[in-house]
Design an enzyme around this catalytic site. Structure first.
Site, PDB file in Angstrom:
ATOM      1  N   SER A   1     -54.436   8.436 -10.504  1.00  0.00           N
ATOM      2  CA  SER A   1     -55.790   7.926 -10.287  1.00  0.00           C
ATOM      3  C   SER A   1     -56.003   6.650 -11.098  1.00  0.00           C
ATOM      4  CB  SER A   1     -56.818   9.010 -10.626  1.00  0.00           C
ATOM      5  OG  SER A   1     -58.096   8.681 -10.139  1.00  0.00           O
TER       6      SER A   1
ATOM      7  N   GLU B   1     -56.662  13.613  -0.451  1.00  0.00           N
ATOM      8  CA  GLU B   1     -57.266  12.966  -1.626  1.00  0.00           C
ATOM      9  C   GLU B   1     -58.797  13.018  -1.599  1.00  0.00           C
ATOM     10  OE1 GLU B   1     -55.845  11.638  -4.232  1.00  0.00           O
ATOM     11  OE2 GLU B   1     -53.762  11.180  -3.675  1.00  0.00           O
TER      12      GLU B   1
ATOM     13  N   HIS C   1     -56.969  15.401  -4.622  1.00  0.00           N
ATOM     14  CA  HIS C   1     -56.806  14.439  -5.712  1.00  0.00           C
ATOM     15  C   HIS C   1     -56.482  15.196  -6.996  1.00  0.00           C
ATOM     16  CE1 HIS C   1     -57.261  10.434  -7.319  1.00  0.00           C
ATOM     17  NE2 HIS C   1     -58.188  10.801  -8.184  1.00  0.00           N
TER      18      HIS C   1
END
Length: 545
Positions: A225, A337, A432
């Site tokens: 990320s 995600e 995610h």
């Protein structure tokens, strides 16, 4: 609080006084660094030694608040390295699931601006073994995180034959902050303090990691990320040249998690002064005199920007013209995600999905409809989280394609494995952060936000453990040689072996291998959006020509 700190100090002294048991610790004696000697302790895996809380830069406090990192002070005697240092100033999240792993875990020892420390897990028995070095950059929207998070403890990676490193970089308005006076003092540059912290770590490792058994000429960054975005930024950053050899970017690159131009220094300076005017503290001296709590309350972090020194131009230009740092790269993302965004706002209906077409796709509505067809409320709700996921996948592929053109070893992946989730918790699929427990081979550790997969159903589960062993071994192999492949692993094809809409699929049940990526219609849509919003305004040839 004083009683707790006194107890910790007494415990540290006791640890240093304990005799080292034969076979219990690899590096049994103090390790000499350029600043002084440090004493670690046995890790959680036999043969691994852990050194925690080692300063890699001077405390960024007082007149050093927002300065680029300065050299750490030297010390006499042996420094206790058995406790994590303070994490950088950030908002705790104890009521969130999962919580903030830096501030809301048993590894938390304190929070302050004096936070620039690193942690090392090493399987080496002596200095000079030239083991590959892996350095983790945490995610957290540039706003939270720390090298102490339980999920990123490096015992299991170290046991596979690497020196594993985590560290703290400044976050929020302490790590991403521009001001005209900072710019003047920095020779026309300010901001990106967190990138400066990262580069300082890489330079510290170049000078010291051999003493811990690491190879200073074989350093691999990996992150997820915001940490992956920083990896992408550092691969492109002129100011990071020569400080590392490889990078693994998990769900993020230089444009962040989407498709956009990078923010400019002048715009961020303006934002700073507007916020500072509201509290009557526009000068740098006045801002440095404020308590950290006031800075955190009144300012927002600005993220990676074109600061003029570390990042000298929008990195889309750098990558398009092949002037990025010549390092080996793995880049990839997860199939779901955007699943965590489904809980934001009211449920998507066909009417709301259609109404939002112009905002999502701009003048490319026809391409958007072809890529994400929906004719019912159910179809619209299913499509809603996918543009986030697929835009990121397209960006990660652009990263890999750009790096492959430089002649470096380059690999890309799509993590499609859906881990189990506990009853009552959102099932985010391959969401995610879902790949992180597998990359660290840490299925028994608490998860990081947002993909809170089940610890109890995964730890000790042969199917899940096998995938964790596989993915973490890919990462270690890449750190060692620049090639993730190795004995007993499904073949990971290089970029040269992949078609335009193929990638390496990472999944359990022996499904890992070359497989389909996002559809050609989606790829066409994102290329058109990139050309319009990034390439054309920056003078980059459209379509990658």
């Amino acid at each position: 609080m004083n009683r707790v700190k006194s107890f910790r100090a007494a415990l540290a002294c006791a640890v240093l006084a304990m005799p080292v048991m034969a076979g219990a610790q690899s590096l049994s004696g103090p390790v000499q660094t350029q600043q002084g000697k440090v004493q670690g302790a046995p890790g959680k895996v036999e043969g691994v030694t852990v050194f925690k809380g080692i300063p890699f830069a001077a405390p960024p406090v007082g007149d050093l608040r927002w300065a680029q990192p300065q050299q750490p002070a030297k010390w006499e005697g042996v420094r206790d390295a058995t406790q994590f240092g303070d994490v950088c100033v950030q908002p705790p999240a104890p009521q969130r699931f999962p919580p903030n792993g830096a501030t809301d875990s048993p590894n938390f020892t304190g929070m302050s601006e004096d936070c620039l420390t690193l942690n090392i897990w090493t399987p080496a028995k002596k200095a000079g073994e030239k083991l590959p070095v892996m350095v983790w950059l945490y995610g957290g929207a540039y706003n939270e995180g720390g090298g102490n998070a339980p999920f990123s403890e490096g015992d299991n990676l170290a046991a596979k034959g690497v020196v594993m490193v985590t560290f703290n970089y400044r976050v929020g308005p302490f790590g991403f902050f521009s001001h005209p006076e900072l710019t003047a003092a920095g020779g026309g540059a300010s901001g990106n303090q967190a990138l400066g912290d990262s580069i300082a770590v890489f330079k510290w490792l170049k000078a010291n990691v051999a003493q811990f058994g690491g190879d200073p000429n074989n350093i691999t960054l990996f992150g997820e990320s915001a940490g992956a975005a920083m990896n992408g930024g550092l691969v492109g950053a002129a100011g990071a040249k020569g400080t590392f050899e490889r990078a693994i970017a998990q769900s993020g690159a230089w444009m962040g998690l989407g498709i956009a131009q990078m923010p400019k220094l002048a715009d961020m300076e303006k934002r700073t002064l507007e916020a500072a005017a509201k509290i009557n503290a526009t000068s740098l001296a006045a801002l440095r005199a404020l308590p950290a709590e006031d800075i955190a309350k009144n300012f927002r972090g600005q993220g990676m920007i074109v600061d003029g020194k570390i990042i000298t131009e929008d990195l889309s230009i750098t990558f398009a013209e092949g002037r990025q740092n010549k390092v080996d790269v793995i880049s990839g993302s997860n199939a779901n995600e955007g699943s965590f965004t489904s809980s934001f706002g009211p449920p998507t209906t066909l009417a709301s999905w259609t109404q939002g077409e112009g905002m999502r796709w701009g003048k490319h509505v026809d391409l958007g409809r072809a890529a994400y067809p929906a004719s019912t409320d159910a179809e619209a709700a299913a499509q809603a989280p996918m543009p986030f996921s697929d835009t990121l996948a397209w960006h990660m592929r652009l990263f890999a394609d750009s790096q492959a053109k430089t002649g470096n070893k380059t690999w890309t992946y799509w993590f499609t494995h859906e881990p189990p989730y506990d009853e009552g918790r959102p099932n985010l699929g391959a969401g995610h952060t879902a790949e992180i427990p597998y990359a660290f081979d840490n299925l028994a550790a608490p998860r990081t936000y947002p993909a809170g997969s089940s610890v109890t159903q995964m730890a000790g589960n042969p199917r899940e453990e096998a995938l964790a062993d596989q993915i973490s071994q890919y990462w270690v192999n890449f750190a060692r040689t620049g090639d993730p492949n190795g004995p007993g692993l499904p073949h990971w094809p290089s970029m040269a072996e992949l078609g335009p809409n193929e990638t390496m699929i990472l999944d359990a049940d022996n499904k890992s291998g070359k497989g389909p990526w996002i559809t050609p219609a989606k790829s066409e849509l994102f290329q058109a959006m990139y050309d319009e919003r990034v390439a054309q305004p920056l003078g980059i040839a459209a379509g990658g020509d």
